[in-house]
Design a protein around this motif. Structure first.
Motif, PDB file in Angstrom:
ATOM      1  N   PRO A   1      33.514 -70.583   4.159  1.00 32.81           N
ATOM      2  CA  PRO A   1      34.356 -69.178   5.319  1.00 32.81           C
ATOM      3  C   PRO A   1      34.642 -70.055   6.606  1.00 32.81           C
ATOM      4  CG  PRO A   1      31.287 -69.086   4.853  1.00 32.81           C
ATOM      5  CD  PRO A   1      32.135 -70.371   4.479  1.00 32.81           C
ATOM      6  N   LEU A   2      33.473 -71.265   6.541  1.00 34.98           N
ATOM      7  CA  LEU A   2      34.596 -71.693   8.382  1.00 34.98           C
ATOM      8  C   LEU A   2      36.460 -72.598   8.289  1.00 34.98           C
ATOM      9  CD1 LEU A   2      34.214 -72.041  11.300  1.00 34.98           C
ATOM     10  CD2 LEU A   2      32.397 -74.495  10.222  1.00 34.98           C
ATOM     11  N   ALA A   3      36.111 -73.024   6.362  1.00 33.61           N
ATOM     12  CA  ALA A   3      37.758 -73.448   6.248  1.00 33.61           C
ATOM     13  C   ALA A   3      39.005 -72.286   5.950  1.00 33.61           C
ATOM     14  CB  ALA A   3      37.422 -74.141   5.253  1.00 33.61           C
ATOM     15  N   ALA A   4      37.998 -70.435   5.818  1.00 33.42           N
ATOM     16  CA  ALA A   4      38.719 -69.866   5.423  1.00 33.42           C
ATOM     17  C   ALA A   4      39.435 -69.447   6.604  1.00 33.42           C
ATOM     18  CB  ALA A   4      38.728 -68.775   4.413  1.00 33.42           C
ATOM     19  N   ALA A   5      38.380 -69.371   7.748  1.00 29.94           N
ATOM     20  CA  ALA A   5      38.809 -68.541   9.397  1.00 29.94           C
ATOM     21  C   ALA A   5      40.114 -69.915   9.820  1.00 29.94           C
ATOM     22  CB  ALA A   5      37.832 -69.178  10.146  1.00 29.94           C
ATOM     23  N   ALA A   6      39.549 -71.175   9.467  1.00 32.31           N
ATOM     24  CA  ALA A   6      40.805 -72.224   9.922  1.00 32.31           C
ATOM     25  C   ALA A   6      42.058 -71.889   9.590  1.00 32.31           C
ATOM     26  CB  ALA A   6      40.268 -73.218   9.492  1.00 32.31           C
TER      27      ALA A   6
ATOM     28  N   ILE B   1      42.929 -67.199   0.888  1.00 35.70           N
ATOM     29  CA  ILE B   1      42.077 -65.438   0.445  1.00 35.70           C
ATOM     30  C   ILE B   1      40.921 -66.094  -0.885  1.00 35.70           C
ATOM     31  CG2 ILE B   1      42.394 -63.109  -1.383  1.00 35.70           C
ATOM     32  CD1 ILE B   1      44.116 -62.605   0.241  1.00 35.70           C
ATOM     33  N   CYS B   2      42.080 -67.397  -1.666  1.00 38.03           N
ATOM     34  CA  CYS B   2      41.086 -67.666  -2.432  1.00 38.03           C
ATOM     35  C   CYS B   2      39.545 -68.442  -1.877  1.00 38.03           C
ATOM     36  CB  CYS B   2      41.801 -69.153  -3.701  1.00 38.03           C
ATOM     37  SG  CYS B   2      43.059 -67.627  -4.831  1.00 38.03           S
ATOM     38  N   VAL B   3      40.127 -69.319  -0.856  1.00 37.96           N
ATOM     39  CA  VAL B   3      38.556 -69.542  -0.006  1.00 37.96           C
ATOM     40  C   VAL B   3      37.778 -69.158   0.124  1.00 37.96           C
ATOM     41  CG1 VAL B   3      37.600 -70.800   1.532  1.00 37.96           C
ATOM     42  CG2 VAL B   3      39.465 -71.924   0.068  1.00 37.96           C
ATOM     43  N   MET B   4      37.890 -67.247   0.801  1.00 35.00           N
ATOM     44  CA  MET B   4      37.079 -66.768   1.312  1.00 35.00           C
ATOM     45  C   MET B   4      36.003 -65.516   0.329  1.00 35.00           C
ATOM     46  SD  MET B   4      36.084 -65.796   3.812  1.00 35.00           S
ATOM     47  CE  MET B   4      35.108 -64.562   4.697  1.00 35.00           C
TER      48      MET B   4
END
Length: 289
Positions: free
Chosen positions: A155-160, A84-87
């Motif tokens: 957001p790609l990192a958040a998706a992972a 959530i923080c990353v997103m």
């Protein structure tokens, strides 16, 4: 229990809209205040909501917390806080439109990783759909173009991270009830968010405290709607409608935050959603067979 697919679809649509509003509020607050503090306050309210639900469904907090895999359950909560923080950082840096266009690939990551991590069989059709979906992600990111920004990888990192959270949720579901996983998600997440966010505390204005309260209510309300969705309808019937969060969030970004919809982002997102829907349809068909 009687399944009401129509009611389930309406509830899932309402759920995705509430979560999109939550994302818009998160972006607005994170533009003024630091992300860890915003997420921490949000998780305090979420943990209180989870405890109330746990007591109602399990009879007591002790019963809800009973698990034979506490480390994995706690890891899920910590991972969700980090995601959530990353997103939210992605919302501030890239906006809602592009962030969600990339994040929507997480079901494809779940499908791709379910084989090596959970031992589930993934056939060639689903692998082909996963490949098409990631072509869509590459169209959005445009790694060889001059306009590419490393921030698009956020957001790609958040998706992972969210895909990993989903895989861990499947793993613990083999031995724990959904109420137990929900309890551990909220409580361990609140502890992790507090350990990080309390160091970044800063004063918040009165009007923004009001928006923060609305953010907390949308978080709890969205999860309540999601619980109701799965109570009245089968998950396989309503899950495709979870993709509606993408157009809802994009509409908020375009109208309230002045974002713009790049044609490449729209094309890439369309490919990702189409691939995700095909993957879901294929999983459902294989399960029936």
């Amino acid at each position: 229990m009687t399944s009401d697919t129509r009611a389930g679809i309406l509830l899932m649509t309402a759920t995705t809209f509430v979560f999109a509003v939550q994302d818009g509020l998160s972006r607005h607050l994170a533009e003024t205040y630091n992300v860890p503090m915003v997420v921490m306050i949000r998780f305090w309210f979420f943990a209180a909501f989870v405890i109330l639900i746990a007591r109602a469904q399990s009879g007591s907090i002790r019963a809800a917390a009973r698990t034979s895999q506490p480390v994995v359950q706690a890891l899920r909560g910590v991972l969700l806080v980090a995601e959530i923080c990353v997103m939210v950082v992605a919302f501030v840096v890239l906006g809602l439109v592009e962030s969600h266009a990339v994040f929507v690939c997480y079901p494809l990551l779940v499908a791709a990783l379910s084989g090596p991590i959970l031992g589930e069989r993934v056939g060639w059709r689903r692998w082909a759909a996963i490949g098409v979906g990631f072509v869509g992600v590459l169209i959005i990111l445009r790694p060889g173009a001059q306009v590419f920004s490393p921030a698009a990888l956020i957001p790609l990192a958040a998706a992972a991270m969210f895909a990993t959270y989903g895989l861990l949720t499947r793993y613990v579901a083999r031995r724990d009830r959904a109420a137990t996983s929900f309890f551990w998600t909220g409580c361990s997440g609140a502890v992790a968010a507090t350990l990080i966010g309390i160091r970044f505390w800063e004063p918040m204005s009165g009007p923004d405290w009001g928006l923060m309260a609305v953010l907390c209510l949308t978080g709890a309300g969205g999860h309540w709607l999601l619980i109701r969705t799965y109570e009245v309808a089968e998950a396989s019937a309503v899950q495709p409608f979870a993709y509606l969060q993408l157009p809802f969030a994009a509409a908020i970004g375009l109208t309230l935050f002045g974002e713009r919809l790049d044609p490449a982002v729209a094309l890439g997102a369309a490919l990702v959603v189409a691939a995700g829907l095909f993957t879901f349809w294929r999983e459902r068909r294989v399960a029936r067979q």
